[in-house]
Design a protein around this motif. Structure first.
Motif, PDB file in Angstrom:
ATOM      1  N   PRO A 179       0.829  -1.205   0.000  1.00 39.48           N
ATOM      2  CA  PRO A 179       0.000   0.000   0.000  1.00 39.48           C
ATOM      3  C   PRO A 179       0.868   1.261   0.000  1.00 39.48           C
ATOM      4  O   PRO A 179       1.958   1.268   0.571  1.00 39.48           O
ATOM      5  CB  PRO A 179      -0.797  -0.114   1.299  1.00 39.48           C
ATOM      6  CG  PRO A 179       0.044  -0.948   2.193  1.00 39.48           C
ATOM      7  CD  PRO A 179       0.802  -1.897   1.285  1.00 39.48           C
ATOM      8  N   LEU A 180       0.397   2.288  -0.660  1.00 32.84           N
ATOM      9  CA  LEU A 180       1.070   3.589  -0.657  1.00 32.84           C
ATOM     10  C   LEU A 180       0.002   4.649  -0.878  1.00 32.84           C
ATOM     11  O   LEU A 180      -0.680   4.645  -1.903  1.00 32.84           O
ATOM     12  CB  LEU A 180       2.118   3.659  -1.768  1.00 32.84           C
ATOM     13  CG  LEU A 180       2.973   4.921  -1.794  1.00 32.84           C
ATOM     14  CD1 LEU A 180       3.821   5.044  -0.529  1.00 32.84           C
ATOM     15  CD2 LEU A 180       3.882   4.926  -3.011  1.00 32.84           C
ATOM     16  N   PRO A 181      -0.181   5.555   0.080  1.00 34.29           N
ATOM     17  CA  PRO A 181      -1.253   6.546  -0.062  1.00 34.29           C
ATOM     18  C   PRO A 181      -0.999   7.504  -1.231  1.00 34.29           C
ATOM     19  O   PRO A 181       0.139   7.657  -1.692  1.00 34.29           O
ATOM     20  CB  PRO A 181      -1.228   7.297   1.266  1.00 34.29           C
ATOM     21  CG  PRO A 181       0.113   7.056   1.840  1.00 34.29           C
ATOM     22  CD  PRO A 181       0.583   5.740   1.295  1.00 34.29           C
ATOM     23  N   GLN A 182      -2.079   8.145  -1.677  1.00 36.96           N
ATOM     24  CA  GLN A 182      -1.952   9.128  -2.751  1.00 36.96           C
ATOM     25  C   GLN A 182      -0.917  10.170  -2.360  1.00 36.96           C
ATOM     26  O   GLN A 182      -0.886  10.643  -1.234  1.00 36.96           O
ATOM     27  CB  GLN A 182      -3.296   9.798  -3.008  1.00 36.96           C
ATOM     28  CG  GLN A 182      -3.234  10.787  -4.157  1.00 36.96           C
ATOM     29  CD  GLN A 182      -4.602  11.359  -4.498  1.00 36.96           C
ATOM     30  OE1 GLN A 182      -5.584  11.122  -3.818  1.00 36.96           O
ATOM     31  NE2 GLN A 182      -4.649  12.108  -5.565  1.00 36.96           N
ATOM     32  N   HIS A 183      -0.065  10.537  -3.270  1.00 33.10           N
ATOM     33  CA  HIS A 183       1.012  11.510  -3.097  1.00 33.10           C
ATOM     34  C   HIS A 183       2.128  11.010  -2.175  1.00 33.10           C
ATOM     35  O   HIS A 183       2.959  11.780  -1.739  1.00 33.10           O
ATOM     36  CB  HIS A 183       0.496  12.852  -2.595  1.00 33.10           C
ATOM     37  CG  HIS A 183      -0.551  13.460  -3.454  1.00 33.10           C
ATOM     38  ND1 HIS A 183      -0.447  13.538  -4.818  1.00 33.10           N
ATOM     39  CD2 HIS A 183      -1.740  14.015  -3.141  1.00 33.10           C
ATOM     40  CE1 HIS A 183      -1.528  14.118  -5.314  1.00 33.10           C
ATOM     41  NE2 HIS A 183      -2.336  14.404  -4.328  1.00 33.10           N
ATOM     42  N   GLY A 184       2.141   9.721  -1.857  1.00 31.82           N
ATOM     43  CA  GLY A 184       3.210   9.170  -1.044  1.00 31.82           C
ATOM     44  C   GLY A 184       2.982   9.355   0.446  1.00 31.82           C
ATOM     45  O   GLY A 184       1.922   9.780   0.889  1.00 31.82           O
ATOM     46  N   PHE A 185       4.011   9.044   1.226  1.00 35.43           N
ATOM     47  CA  PHE A 185       3.897   9.067   2.676  1.00 35.43           C
ATOM     48  C   PHE A 185       4.584  10.261   3.330  1.00 35.43           C
ATOM     49  O   PHE A 185       4.319  10.583   4.491  1.00 35.43           O
ATOM     50  CB  PHE A 185       4.476   7.786   3.281  1.00 35.43           C
ATOM     51  CG  PHE A 185       5.930   7.586   2.944  1.00 35.43           C
ATOM     52  CD1 PHE A 185       6.922   8.146   3.714  1.00 35.43           C
ATOM     53  CD2 PHE A 185       6.299   6.834   1.835  1.00 35.43           C
ATOM     54  CE1 PHE A 185       8.256   7.971   3.394  1.00 35.43           C
ATOM     55  CE2 PHE A 185       7.624   6.654   1.497  1.00 35.43           C
ATOM     56  CZ  PHE A 185       8.611   7.224   2.288  1.00 35.43           C
ATOM     57  N   ALA A 186       5.455  10.955   2.623  1.00 32.57           N
ATOM     58  CA  ALA A 186       6.284  11.991   3.233  1.00 32.57           C
ATOM     59  C   ALA A 186       5.481  13.168   3.777  1.00 32.57           C
ATOM     60  O   ALA A 186       5.849  13.752   4.789  1.00 32.57           O
ATOM     61  CB  ALA A 186       7.325  12.491   2.233  1.00 32.57           C
ATOM     62  N   ARG A 187       4.391  13.514   3.141  1.00 33.55           N
ATOM     63  CA  ARG A 187       3.628  14.689   3.573  1.00 33.55           C
ATOM     64  C   ARG A 187       2.855  14.440   4.859  1.00 33.55           C
ATOM     65  O   ARG A 187       2.333  15.363   5.454  1.00 33.55           O
ATOM     66  CB  ARG A 187       2.688  15.149   2.466  1.00 33.55           C
ATOM     67  CG  ARG A 187       1.555  14.185   2.196  1.00 33.55           C
ATOM     68  CD  ARG A 187       0.782  14.600   0.962  1.00 33.55           C
ATOM     69  NE  ARG A 187      -0.377  13.749   0.792  1.00 33.55           N
ATOM     70  CZ  ARG A 187      -1.604  14.191   0.629  1.00 33.55           C
ATOM     71  NH1 ARG A 187      -1.829  15.488   0.608  1.00 33.55           N
ATOM     72  NH2 ARG A 187      -2.598  13.374   0.482  1.00 33.55           N
ATOM     73  N   ARG A 188       2.778  13.201   5.280  1.00 35.39           N
ATOM     74  CA  ARG A 188       2.087  12.873   6.534  1.00 35.39           C
ATOM     75  C   ARG A 188       3.067  12.379   7.598  1.00 35.39           C
ATOM     76  O   ARG A 188       2.658  11.795   8.597  1.00 35.39           O
ATOM     77  CB  ARG A 188       1.028  11.814   6.280  1.00 35.39           C
ATOM     78  CG  ARG A 188      -0.126  12.338   5.475  1.00 35.39           C
ATOM     79  CD  ARG A 188      -1.224  11.306   5.344  1.00 35.39           C
ATOM     80  NE  ARG A 188      -2.436  11.893   4.834  1.00 35.39           N
ATOM     81  CZ  ARG A 188      -2.756  11.955   3.554  1.00 35.39           C
ATOM     82  NH1 ARG A 188      -1.939  11.468   2.658  1.00 35.39           N
ATOM     83  NH2 ARG A 188      -3.887  12.512   3.178  1.00 35.39           N
ATOM     84  N   THR A 189       4.335  12.604   7.373  1.00 36.58           N
ATOM     85  CA  THR A 189       5.368  12.131   8.284  1.00 36.58           C
ATOM     86  C   THR A 189       6.184  13.322   8.797  1.00 36.58           C
ATOM     87  O   THR A 189       6.587  14.162   8.011  1.00 36.58           O
ATOM     88  CB  THR A 189       6.318  11.161   7.532  1.00 36.58           C
ATOM     89  OG1 THR A 189       5.525  10.127   6.938  1.00 36.58           O
ATOM     90  CG2 THR A 189       7.323  10.540   8.465  1.00 36.58           C
TER      91      THR A 189
END
Length: 133
Positions: A88-98
Motif C-alpha cells: 500500500p502507498l497513499p496518494q502523493h506518497g507518505f512523506a507529507r504525513r510524516t
C-alpha cells in the motif's frame, strides 16, 4: 509546546516563508517582493486548513514523495508492486504525513530530513525474507 505548533520563519530581503517540519515539511506560506506591489503572498495558509491535516492537504506546498500522483494496480488503488509483491502507498506518497527533523536552520534557509524507521518484513520463500521500508 506541541511539536505540530513549531513554525520555522524564513526571510531574506526579497521573500518570506513558513515551514512546518512536524506536518510533513509543509511549506505553508510564501511571499515575494514584487516591484511596484510590495510583498505579495503567493502561498497562504490559515488555521482552518491546518485543522484538516493530515486528512486533507489542499493548500500550501506539501512534499510529495515518493510520487506526485496516485498509483493504481488492477484491482488495487493506492498500491504499488515491487519484486512481484504489492504494497500500500497513499496518494502523493507518505512523506507529507510524516514529521521531518530539522537538521540545520539559518535566517533564510532550513534543511529537513525524513527518516523512515518502520520496516515491514514479508516472507517470500521459506527461510528468505524481503525487508521493505
Amino acid at each position: 509546546m506541541n511539536p505540530s505548533d513549531i513554525v520555522i520563519h524564513l526571510s531574506d530581503p526579497l521573500a518570506k516563508a513558513e515551514v512546518r517540519p512536524s506536518l510533513g515539511g509543509w511549506l505553508t506560506r510564501y511571499a515575494r517582493q514584487v516591484e511596484d506591489r510590495g510583498l505579495v503572498e503567493v502561498i497562504h495558509q490559515d488555521s482552518e486548513v491546518e485543522a484538516r491535516y493530515p486528512r486533507e492537504m489542499w493548500a500550501g506546498n506539501p512534499i510529495l514523495f515518493p510520487l506526485v500522483s496516485f498509483n493504481h494496480l488492477p484491482g488495487a488503488d493506492h498500491h504499488y508492486e515491487w519484486n512481484g509483491l504489492r504494497f500500500p502507498l497513499p496518494q502523493h506518497g507518505f512523506a507529507r504525513r510524516t514529521p521531518w527533523k530539522v537538521i540545520d536552520q539559518a535566517a533564510d534557509s532550513v534543511t529537513v530530513e525524513l527518516s523512515c524507521r518502520k520496516t515491514s518484513v514479508i516472507e517470500k520463500k521459506p527461510g528468505q525474507t524481503l525487508a521493505h521500508s
